[in-house]
Design a protein around this motif. Structure first.
Motif, PDB file in Angstrom:
ATOM      1  N   GLY A   1      74.670  12.714  55.658  1.00 26.21           N
ATOM      2  CA  GLY A   1      74.403  13.949  54.794  1.00 26.21           C
ATOM      3  C   GLY A   1      73.377  13.860  53.851  1.00 26.21           C
ATOM      4  O   GLY A   1      73.308  14.597  52.877  1.00 26.21           O
ATOM      5  N   GLY A   2      72.283  13.258  54.186  1.00 28.27           N
ATOM      6  CA  GLY A   2      71.232  13.187  53.171  1.00 28.27           C
ATOM      7  C   GLY A   2      70.937  12.234  51.870  1.00 28.27           C
ATOM      8  O   GLY A   2      70.358  12.422  51.099  1.00 28.27           O
ATOM      9  N   VAL A   3      72.135  11.598  51.946  1.00 25.54           N
ATOM     10  CA  VAL A   3      72.421  10.576  50.934  1.00 25.54           C
ATOM     11  C   VAL A   3      72.253   9.076  51.565  1.00 25.54           C
ATOM     12  O   VAL A   3      72.951   8.733  52.608  1.00 25.54           O
ATOM     13  CB  VAL A   3      73.532  10.868  50.069  1.00 25.54           C
ATOM     14  CG1 VAL A   3      73.779   9.683  48.913  1.00 25.54           C
ATOM     15  CG2 VAL A   3      73.390  12.193  49.283  1.00 25.54           C
ATOM     16  N   ALA A   4      71.608   8.116  50.791  1.00 25.32           N
ATOM     17  CA  ALA A   4      71.814   6.738  51.187  1.00 25.32           C
ATOM     18  C   ALA A   4      72.209   5.962  50.122  1.00 25.32           C
ATOM     19  O   ALA A   4      72.194   6.331  48.822  1.00 25.32           O
ATOM     20  CB  ALA A   4      70.341   6.257  51.469  1.00 25.32           C
ATOM     21  N   LEU A   5      72.980   4.877  50.391  1.00 26.41           N
ATOM     22  CA  LEU A   5      73.602   4.010  49.629  1.00 26.41           C
ATOM     23  C   LEU A   5      73.071   2.611  49.823  1.00 26.41           C
ATOM     24  O   LEU A   5      72.851   2.179  51.351  1.00 26.41           O
ATOM     25  CB  LEU A   5      75.089   3.689  49.588  1.00 26.41           C
ATOM     26  CG  LEU A   5      75.793   4.984  48.841  1.00 26.41           C
ATOM     27  CD1 LEU A   5      77.280   4.558  49.149  1.00 26.41           C
ATOM     28  CD2 LEU A   5      75.466   4.868  47.413  1.00 26.41           C
ATOM     29  N   TYR A   6      72.809   1.751  48.902  1.00 22.08           N
ATOM     30  CA  TYR A   6      72.303   0.421  49.167  1.00 22.08           C
ATOM     31  C   TYR A   6      72.987  -0.667  48.111  1.00 22.08           C
ATOM     32  O   TYR A   6      73.603  -0.142  46.918  1.00 22.08           O
ATOM     33  CB  TYR A   6      70.813   0.321  48.804  1.00 22.08           C
ATOM     34  CG  TYR A   6      70.039   1.198  49.508  1.00 22.08           C
ATOM     35  CD1 TYR A   6      69.196   0.830  50.478  1.00 22.08           C
ATOM     36  CD2 TYR A   6      69.744   2.525  48.845  1.00 22.08           C
ATOM     37  CE1 TYR A   6      68.324   1.684  51.090  1.00 22.08           C
ATOM     38  CE2 TYR A   6      69.127   3.581  49.629  1.00 22.08           C
ATOM     39  CZ  TYR A   6      68.133   2.886  50.565  1.00 22.08           C
ATOM     40  OH  TYR A   6      67.424   3.812  51.236  1.00 22.08           O
ATOM     41  N   ALA A   7      73.305  -1.829  48.758  1.00 25.17           N
ATOM     42  CA  ALA A   7      74.269  -2.826  47.693  1.00 25.17           C
ATOM     43  C   ALA A   7      73.010  -4.160  47.761  1.00 25.17           C
ATOM     44  O   ALA A   7      72.603  -4.624  48.919  1.00 25.17           O
ATOM     45  CB  ALA A   7      75.290  -3.256  48.359  1.00 25.17           C
TER      46      ALA A   7
END
Length: 253
Positions: free
Chosen positions: A113-119
């Motif tokens: 949805g146009g958002v990225a997460l990183y860890a």
């Protein structure tokens, strides 16, 4: 949906991962053409080829930004030029750093949805997931097909409105776990249980192939924003999360 209470901060100039630290980053994948072109110059040939295989232009742009941000953030932790980073991949596609000097450094990424997460962490194996909660989407059939019997029973006790968000909470927690394991969908989703009822703390309850494994893992929900569900899975306990917002305009990259 629960009220959002998590604050995402601008990252410090100097990024340091302590022995108990997990850094979680969020960014928007909708970027102007000049930034997308900047990111394309950082990507490897195989990354560019993968981006160009997407049918829709928006998906090509989002993949390019997601991988470009990954490279820029990794470069800040490792002191390596973003374009010089090299990756290897597990048999099921989980990315890792090719350099043996950084084998303790773990990371994972997800976008929707146009958002990225990183860890990013050195604590243990890690996986993240994020899903855009489409209002018209009904997950009941998918839950019956893929979730465990315990999870399906828990969902069935909830009202339709609550069940809609609980489905995505369950899905992201399960996806984060299998991504941390690095086994992809070869690990059947109905072979383990996670919590999903509102008010319950995120947790891995059961791992059908090994009764002892569930106790080694921790899950946490991530408040990504309105209309999103997010989760992180980590093969460890007693860790501390920090939440950073990536902004290309103010990034040193």
């Amino acid at each position: 949906m629960p009220e959002q209470t998590l604050t995402w901060f601008a990252p410090p100039d100097q990024l340091n991962l302590g022995p108990r630290d997990v850094h979680i980053w969020r960014t928007s994948l909708d970027q102007p053409p000049e930034i997308i072109e900047c990111f394309r110059r950082l990507l490897s040939t195989d990354e560019l080829n993968k981006a160009d295989r997407y049918h829709f232009e928006k998906d090509r742009r989002h993949f390019t930004v997601a991988r470009g941000v990954l490279r820029e953030v990794l470069s800040r932790y490792l002191g390596i030029s973003p374009a010089d980073l090299r990756f290897n991949y597990s048999d099921y596609g989980k990315p890792g750093l090719a350099s043996a000097n950084n084998k303790e450094f773990k990371f994972n990424l997800a976008h929707s949805g146009g958002v990225a997460l990183y860890a990013f962490t050195t604590v243990g194996e890690v996986g993240v997931d994020v899903e855009f909660i489409r209002p018209e989407f009904t997950g009941d059939e998918i839950a019956r097909r893929y979730f465990s019997a315990t999870e399906v029973a828990s969902l069935s006790k909830l009202s339709a409105v609550v069940r809609h968000h609980a489905f995505f909470d369950c899905w992201t927690r399960k996806e984060a776990f299998i991504k941390a394991k690095g086994l992809g969908l070869s690990l059947a989703l109905d072979q383990f249980d996670v919590t999903l009822t509102p008010g319950e703390s995120p947790a891995l309850l059961r791992t059908g192939w090994n009764e002892a494994e569930a106790a080694r893992w921790s899950l946490r929900a991530i408040e990504v924003g309105d209309q999103f569900a997010g989760a992180i899975a980590l093969e460890a306990h007693d860790w501390e999360a920090y939440f950073w917002e990536y902004d290309k305009e103010t990034s040193r990259g």
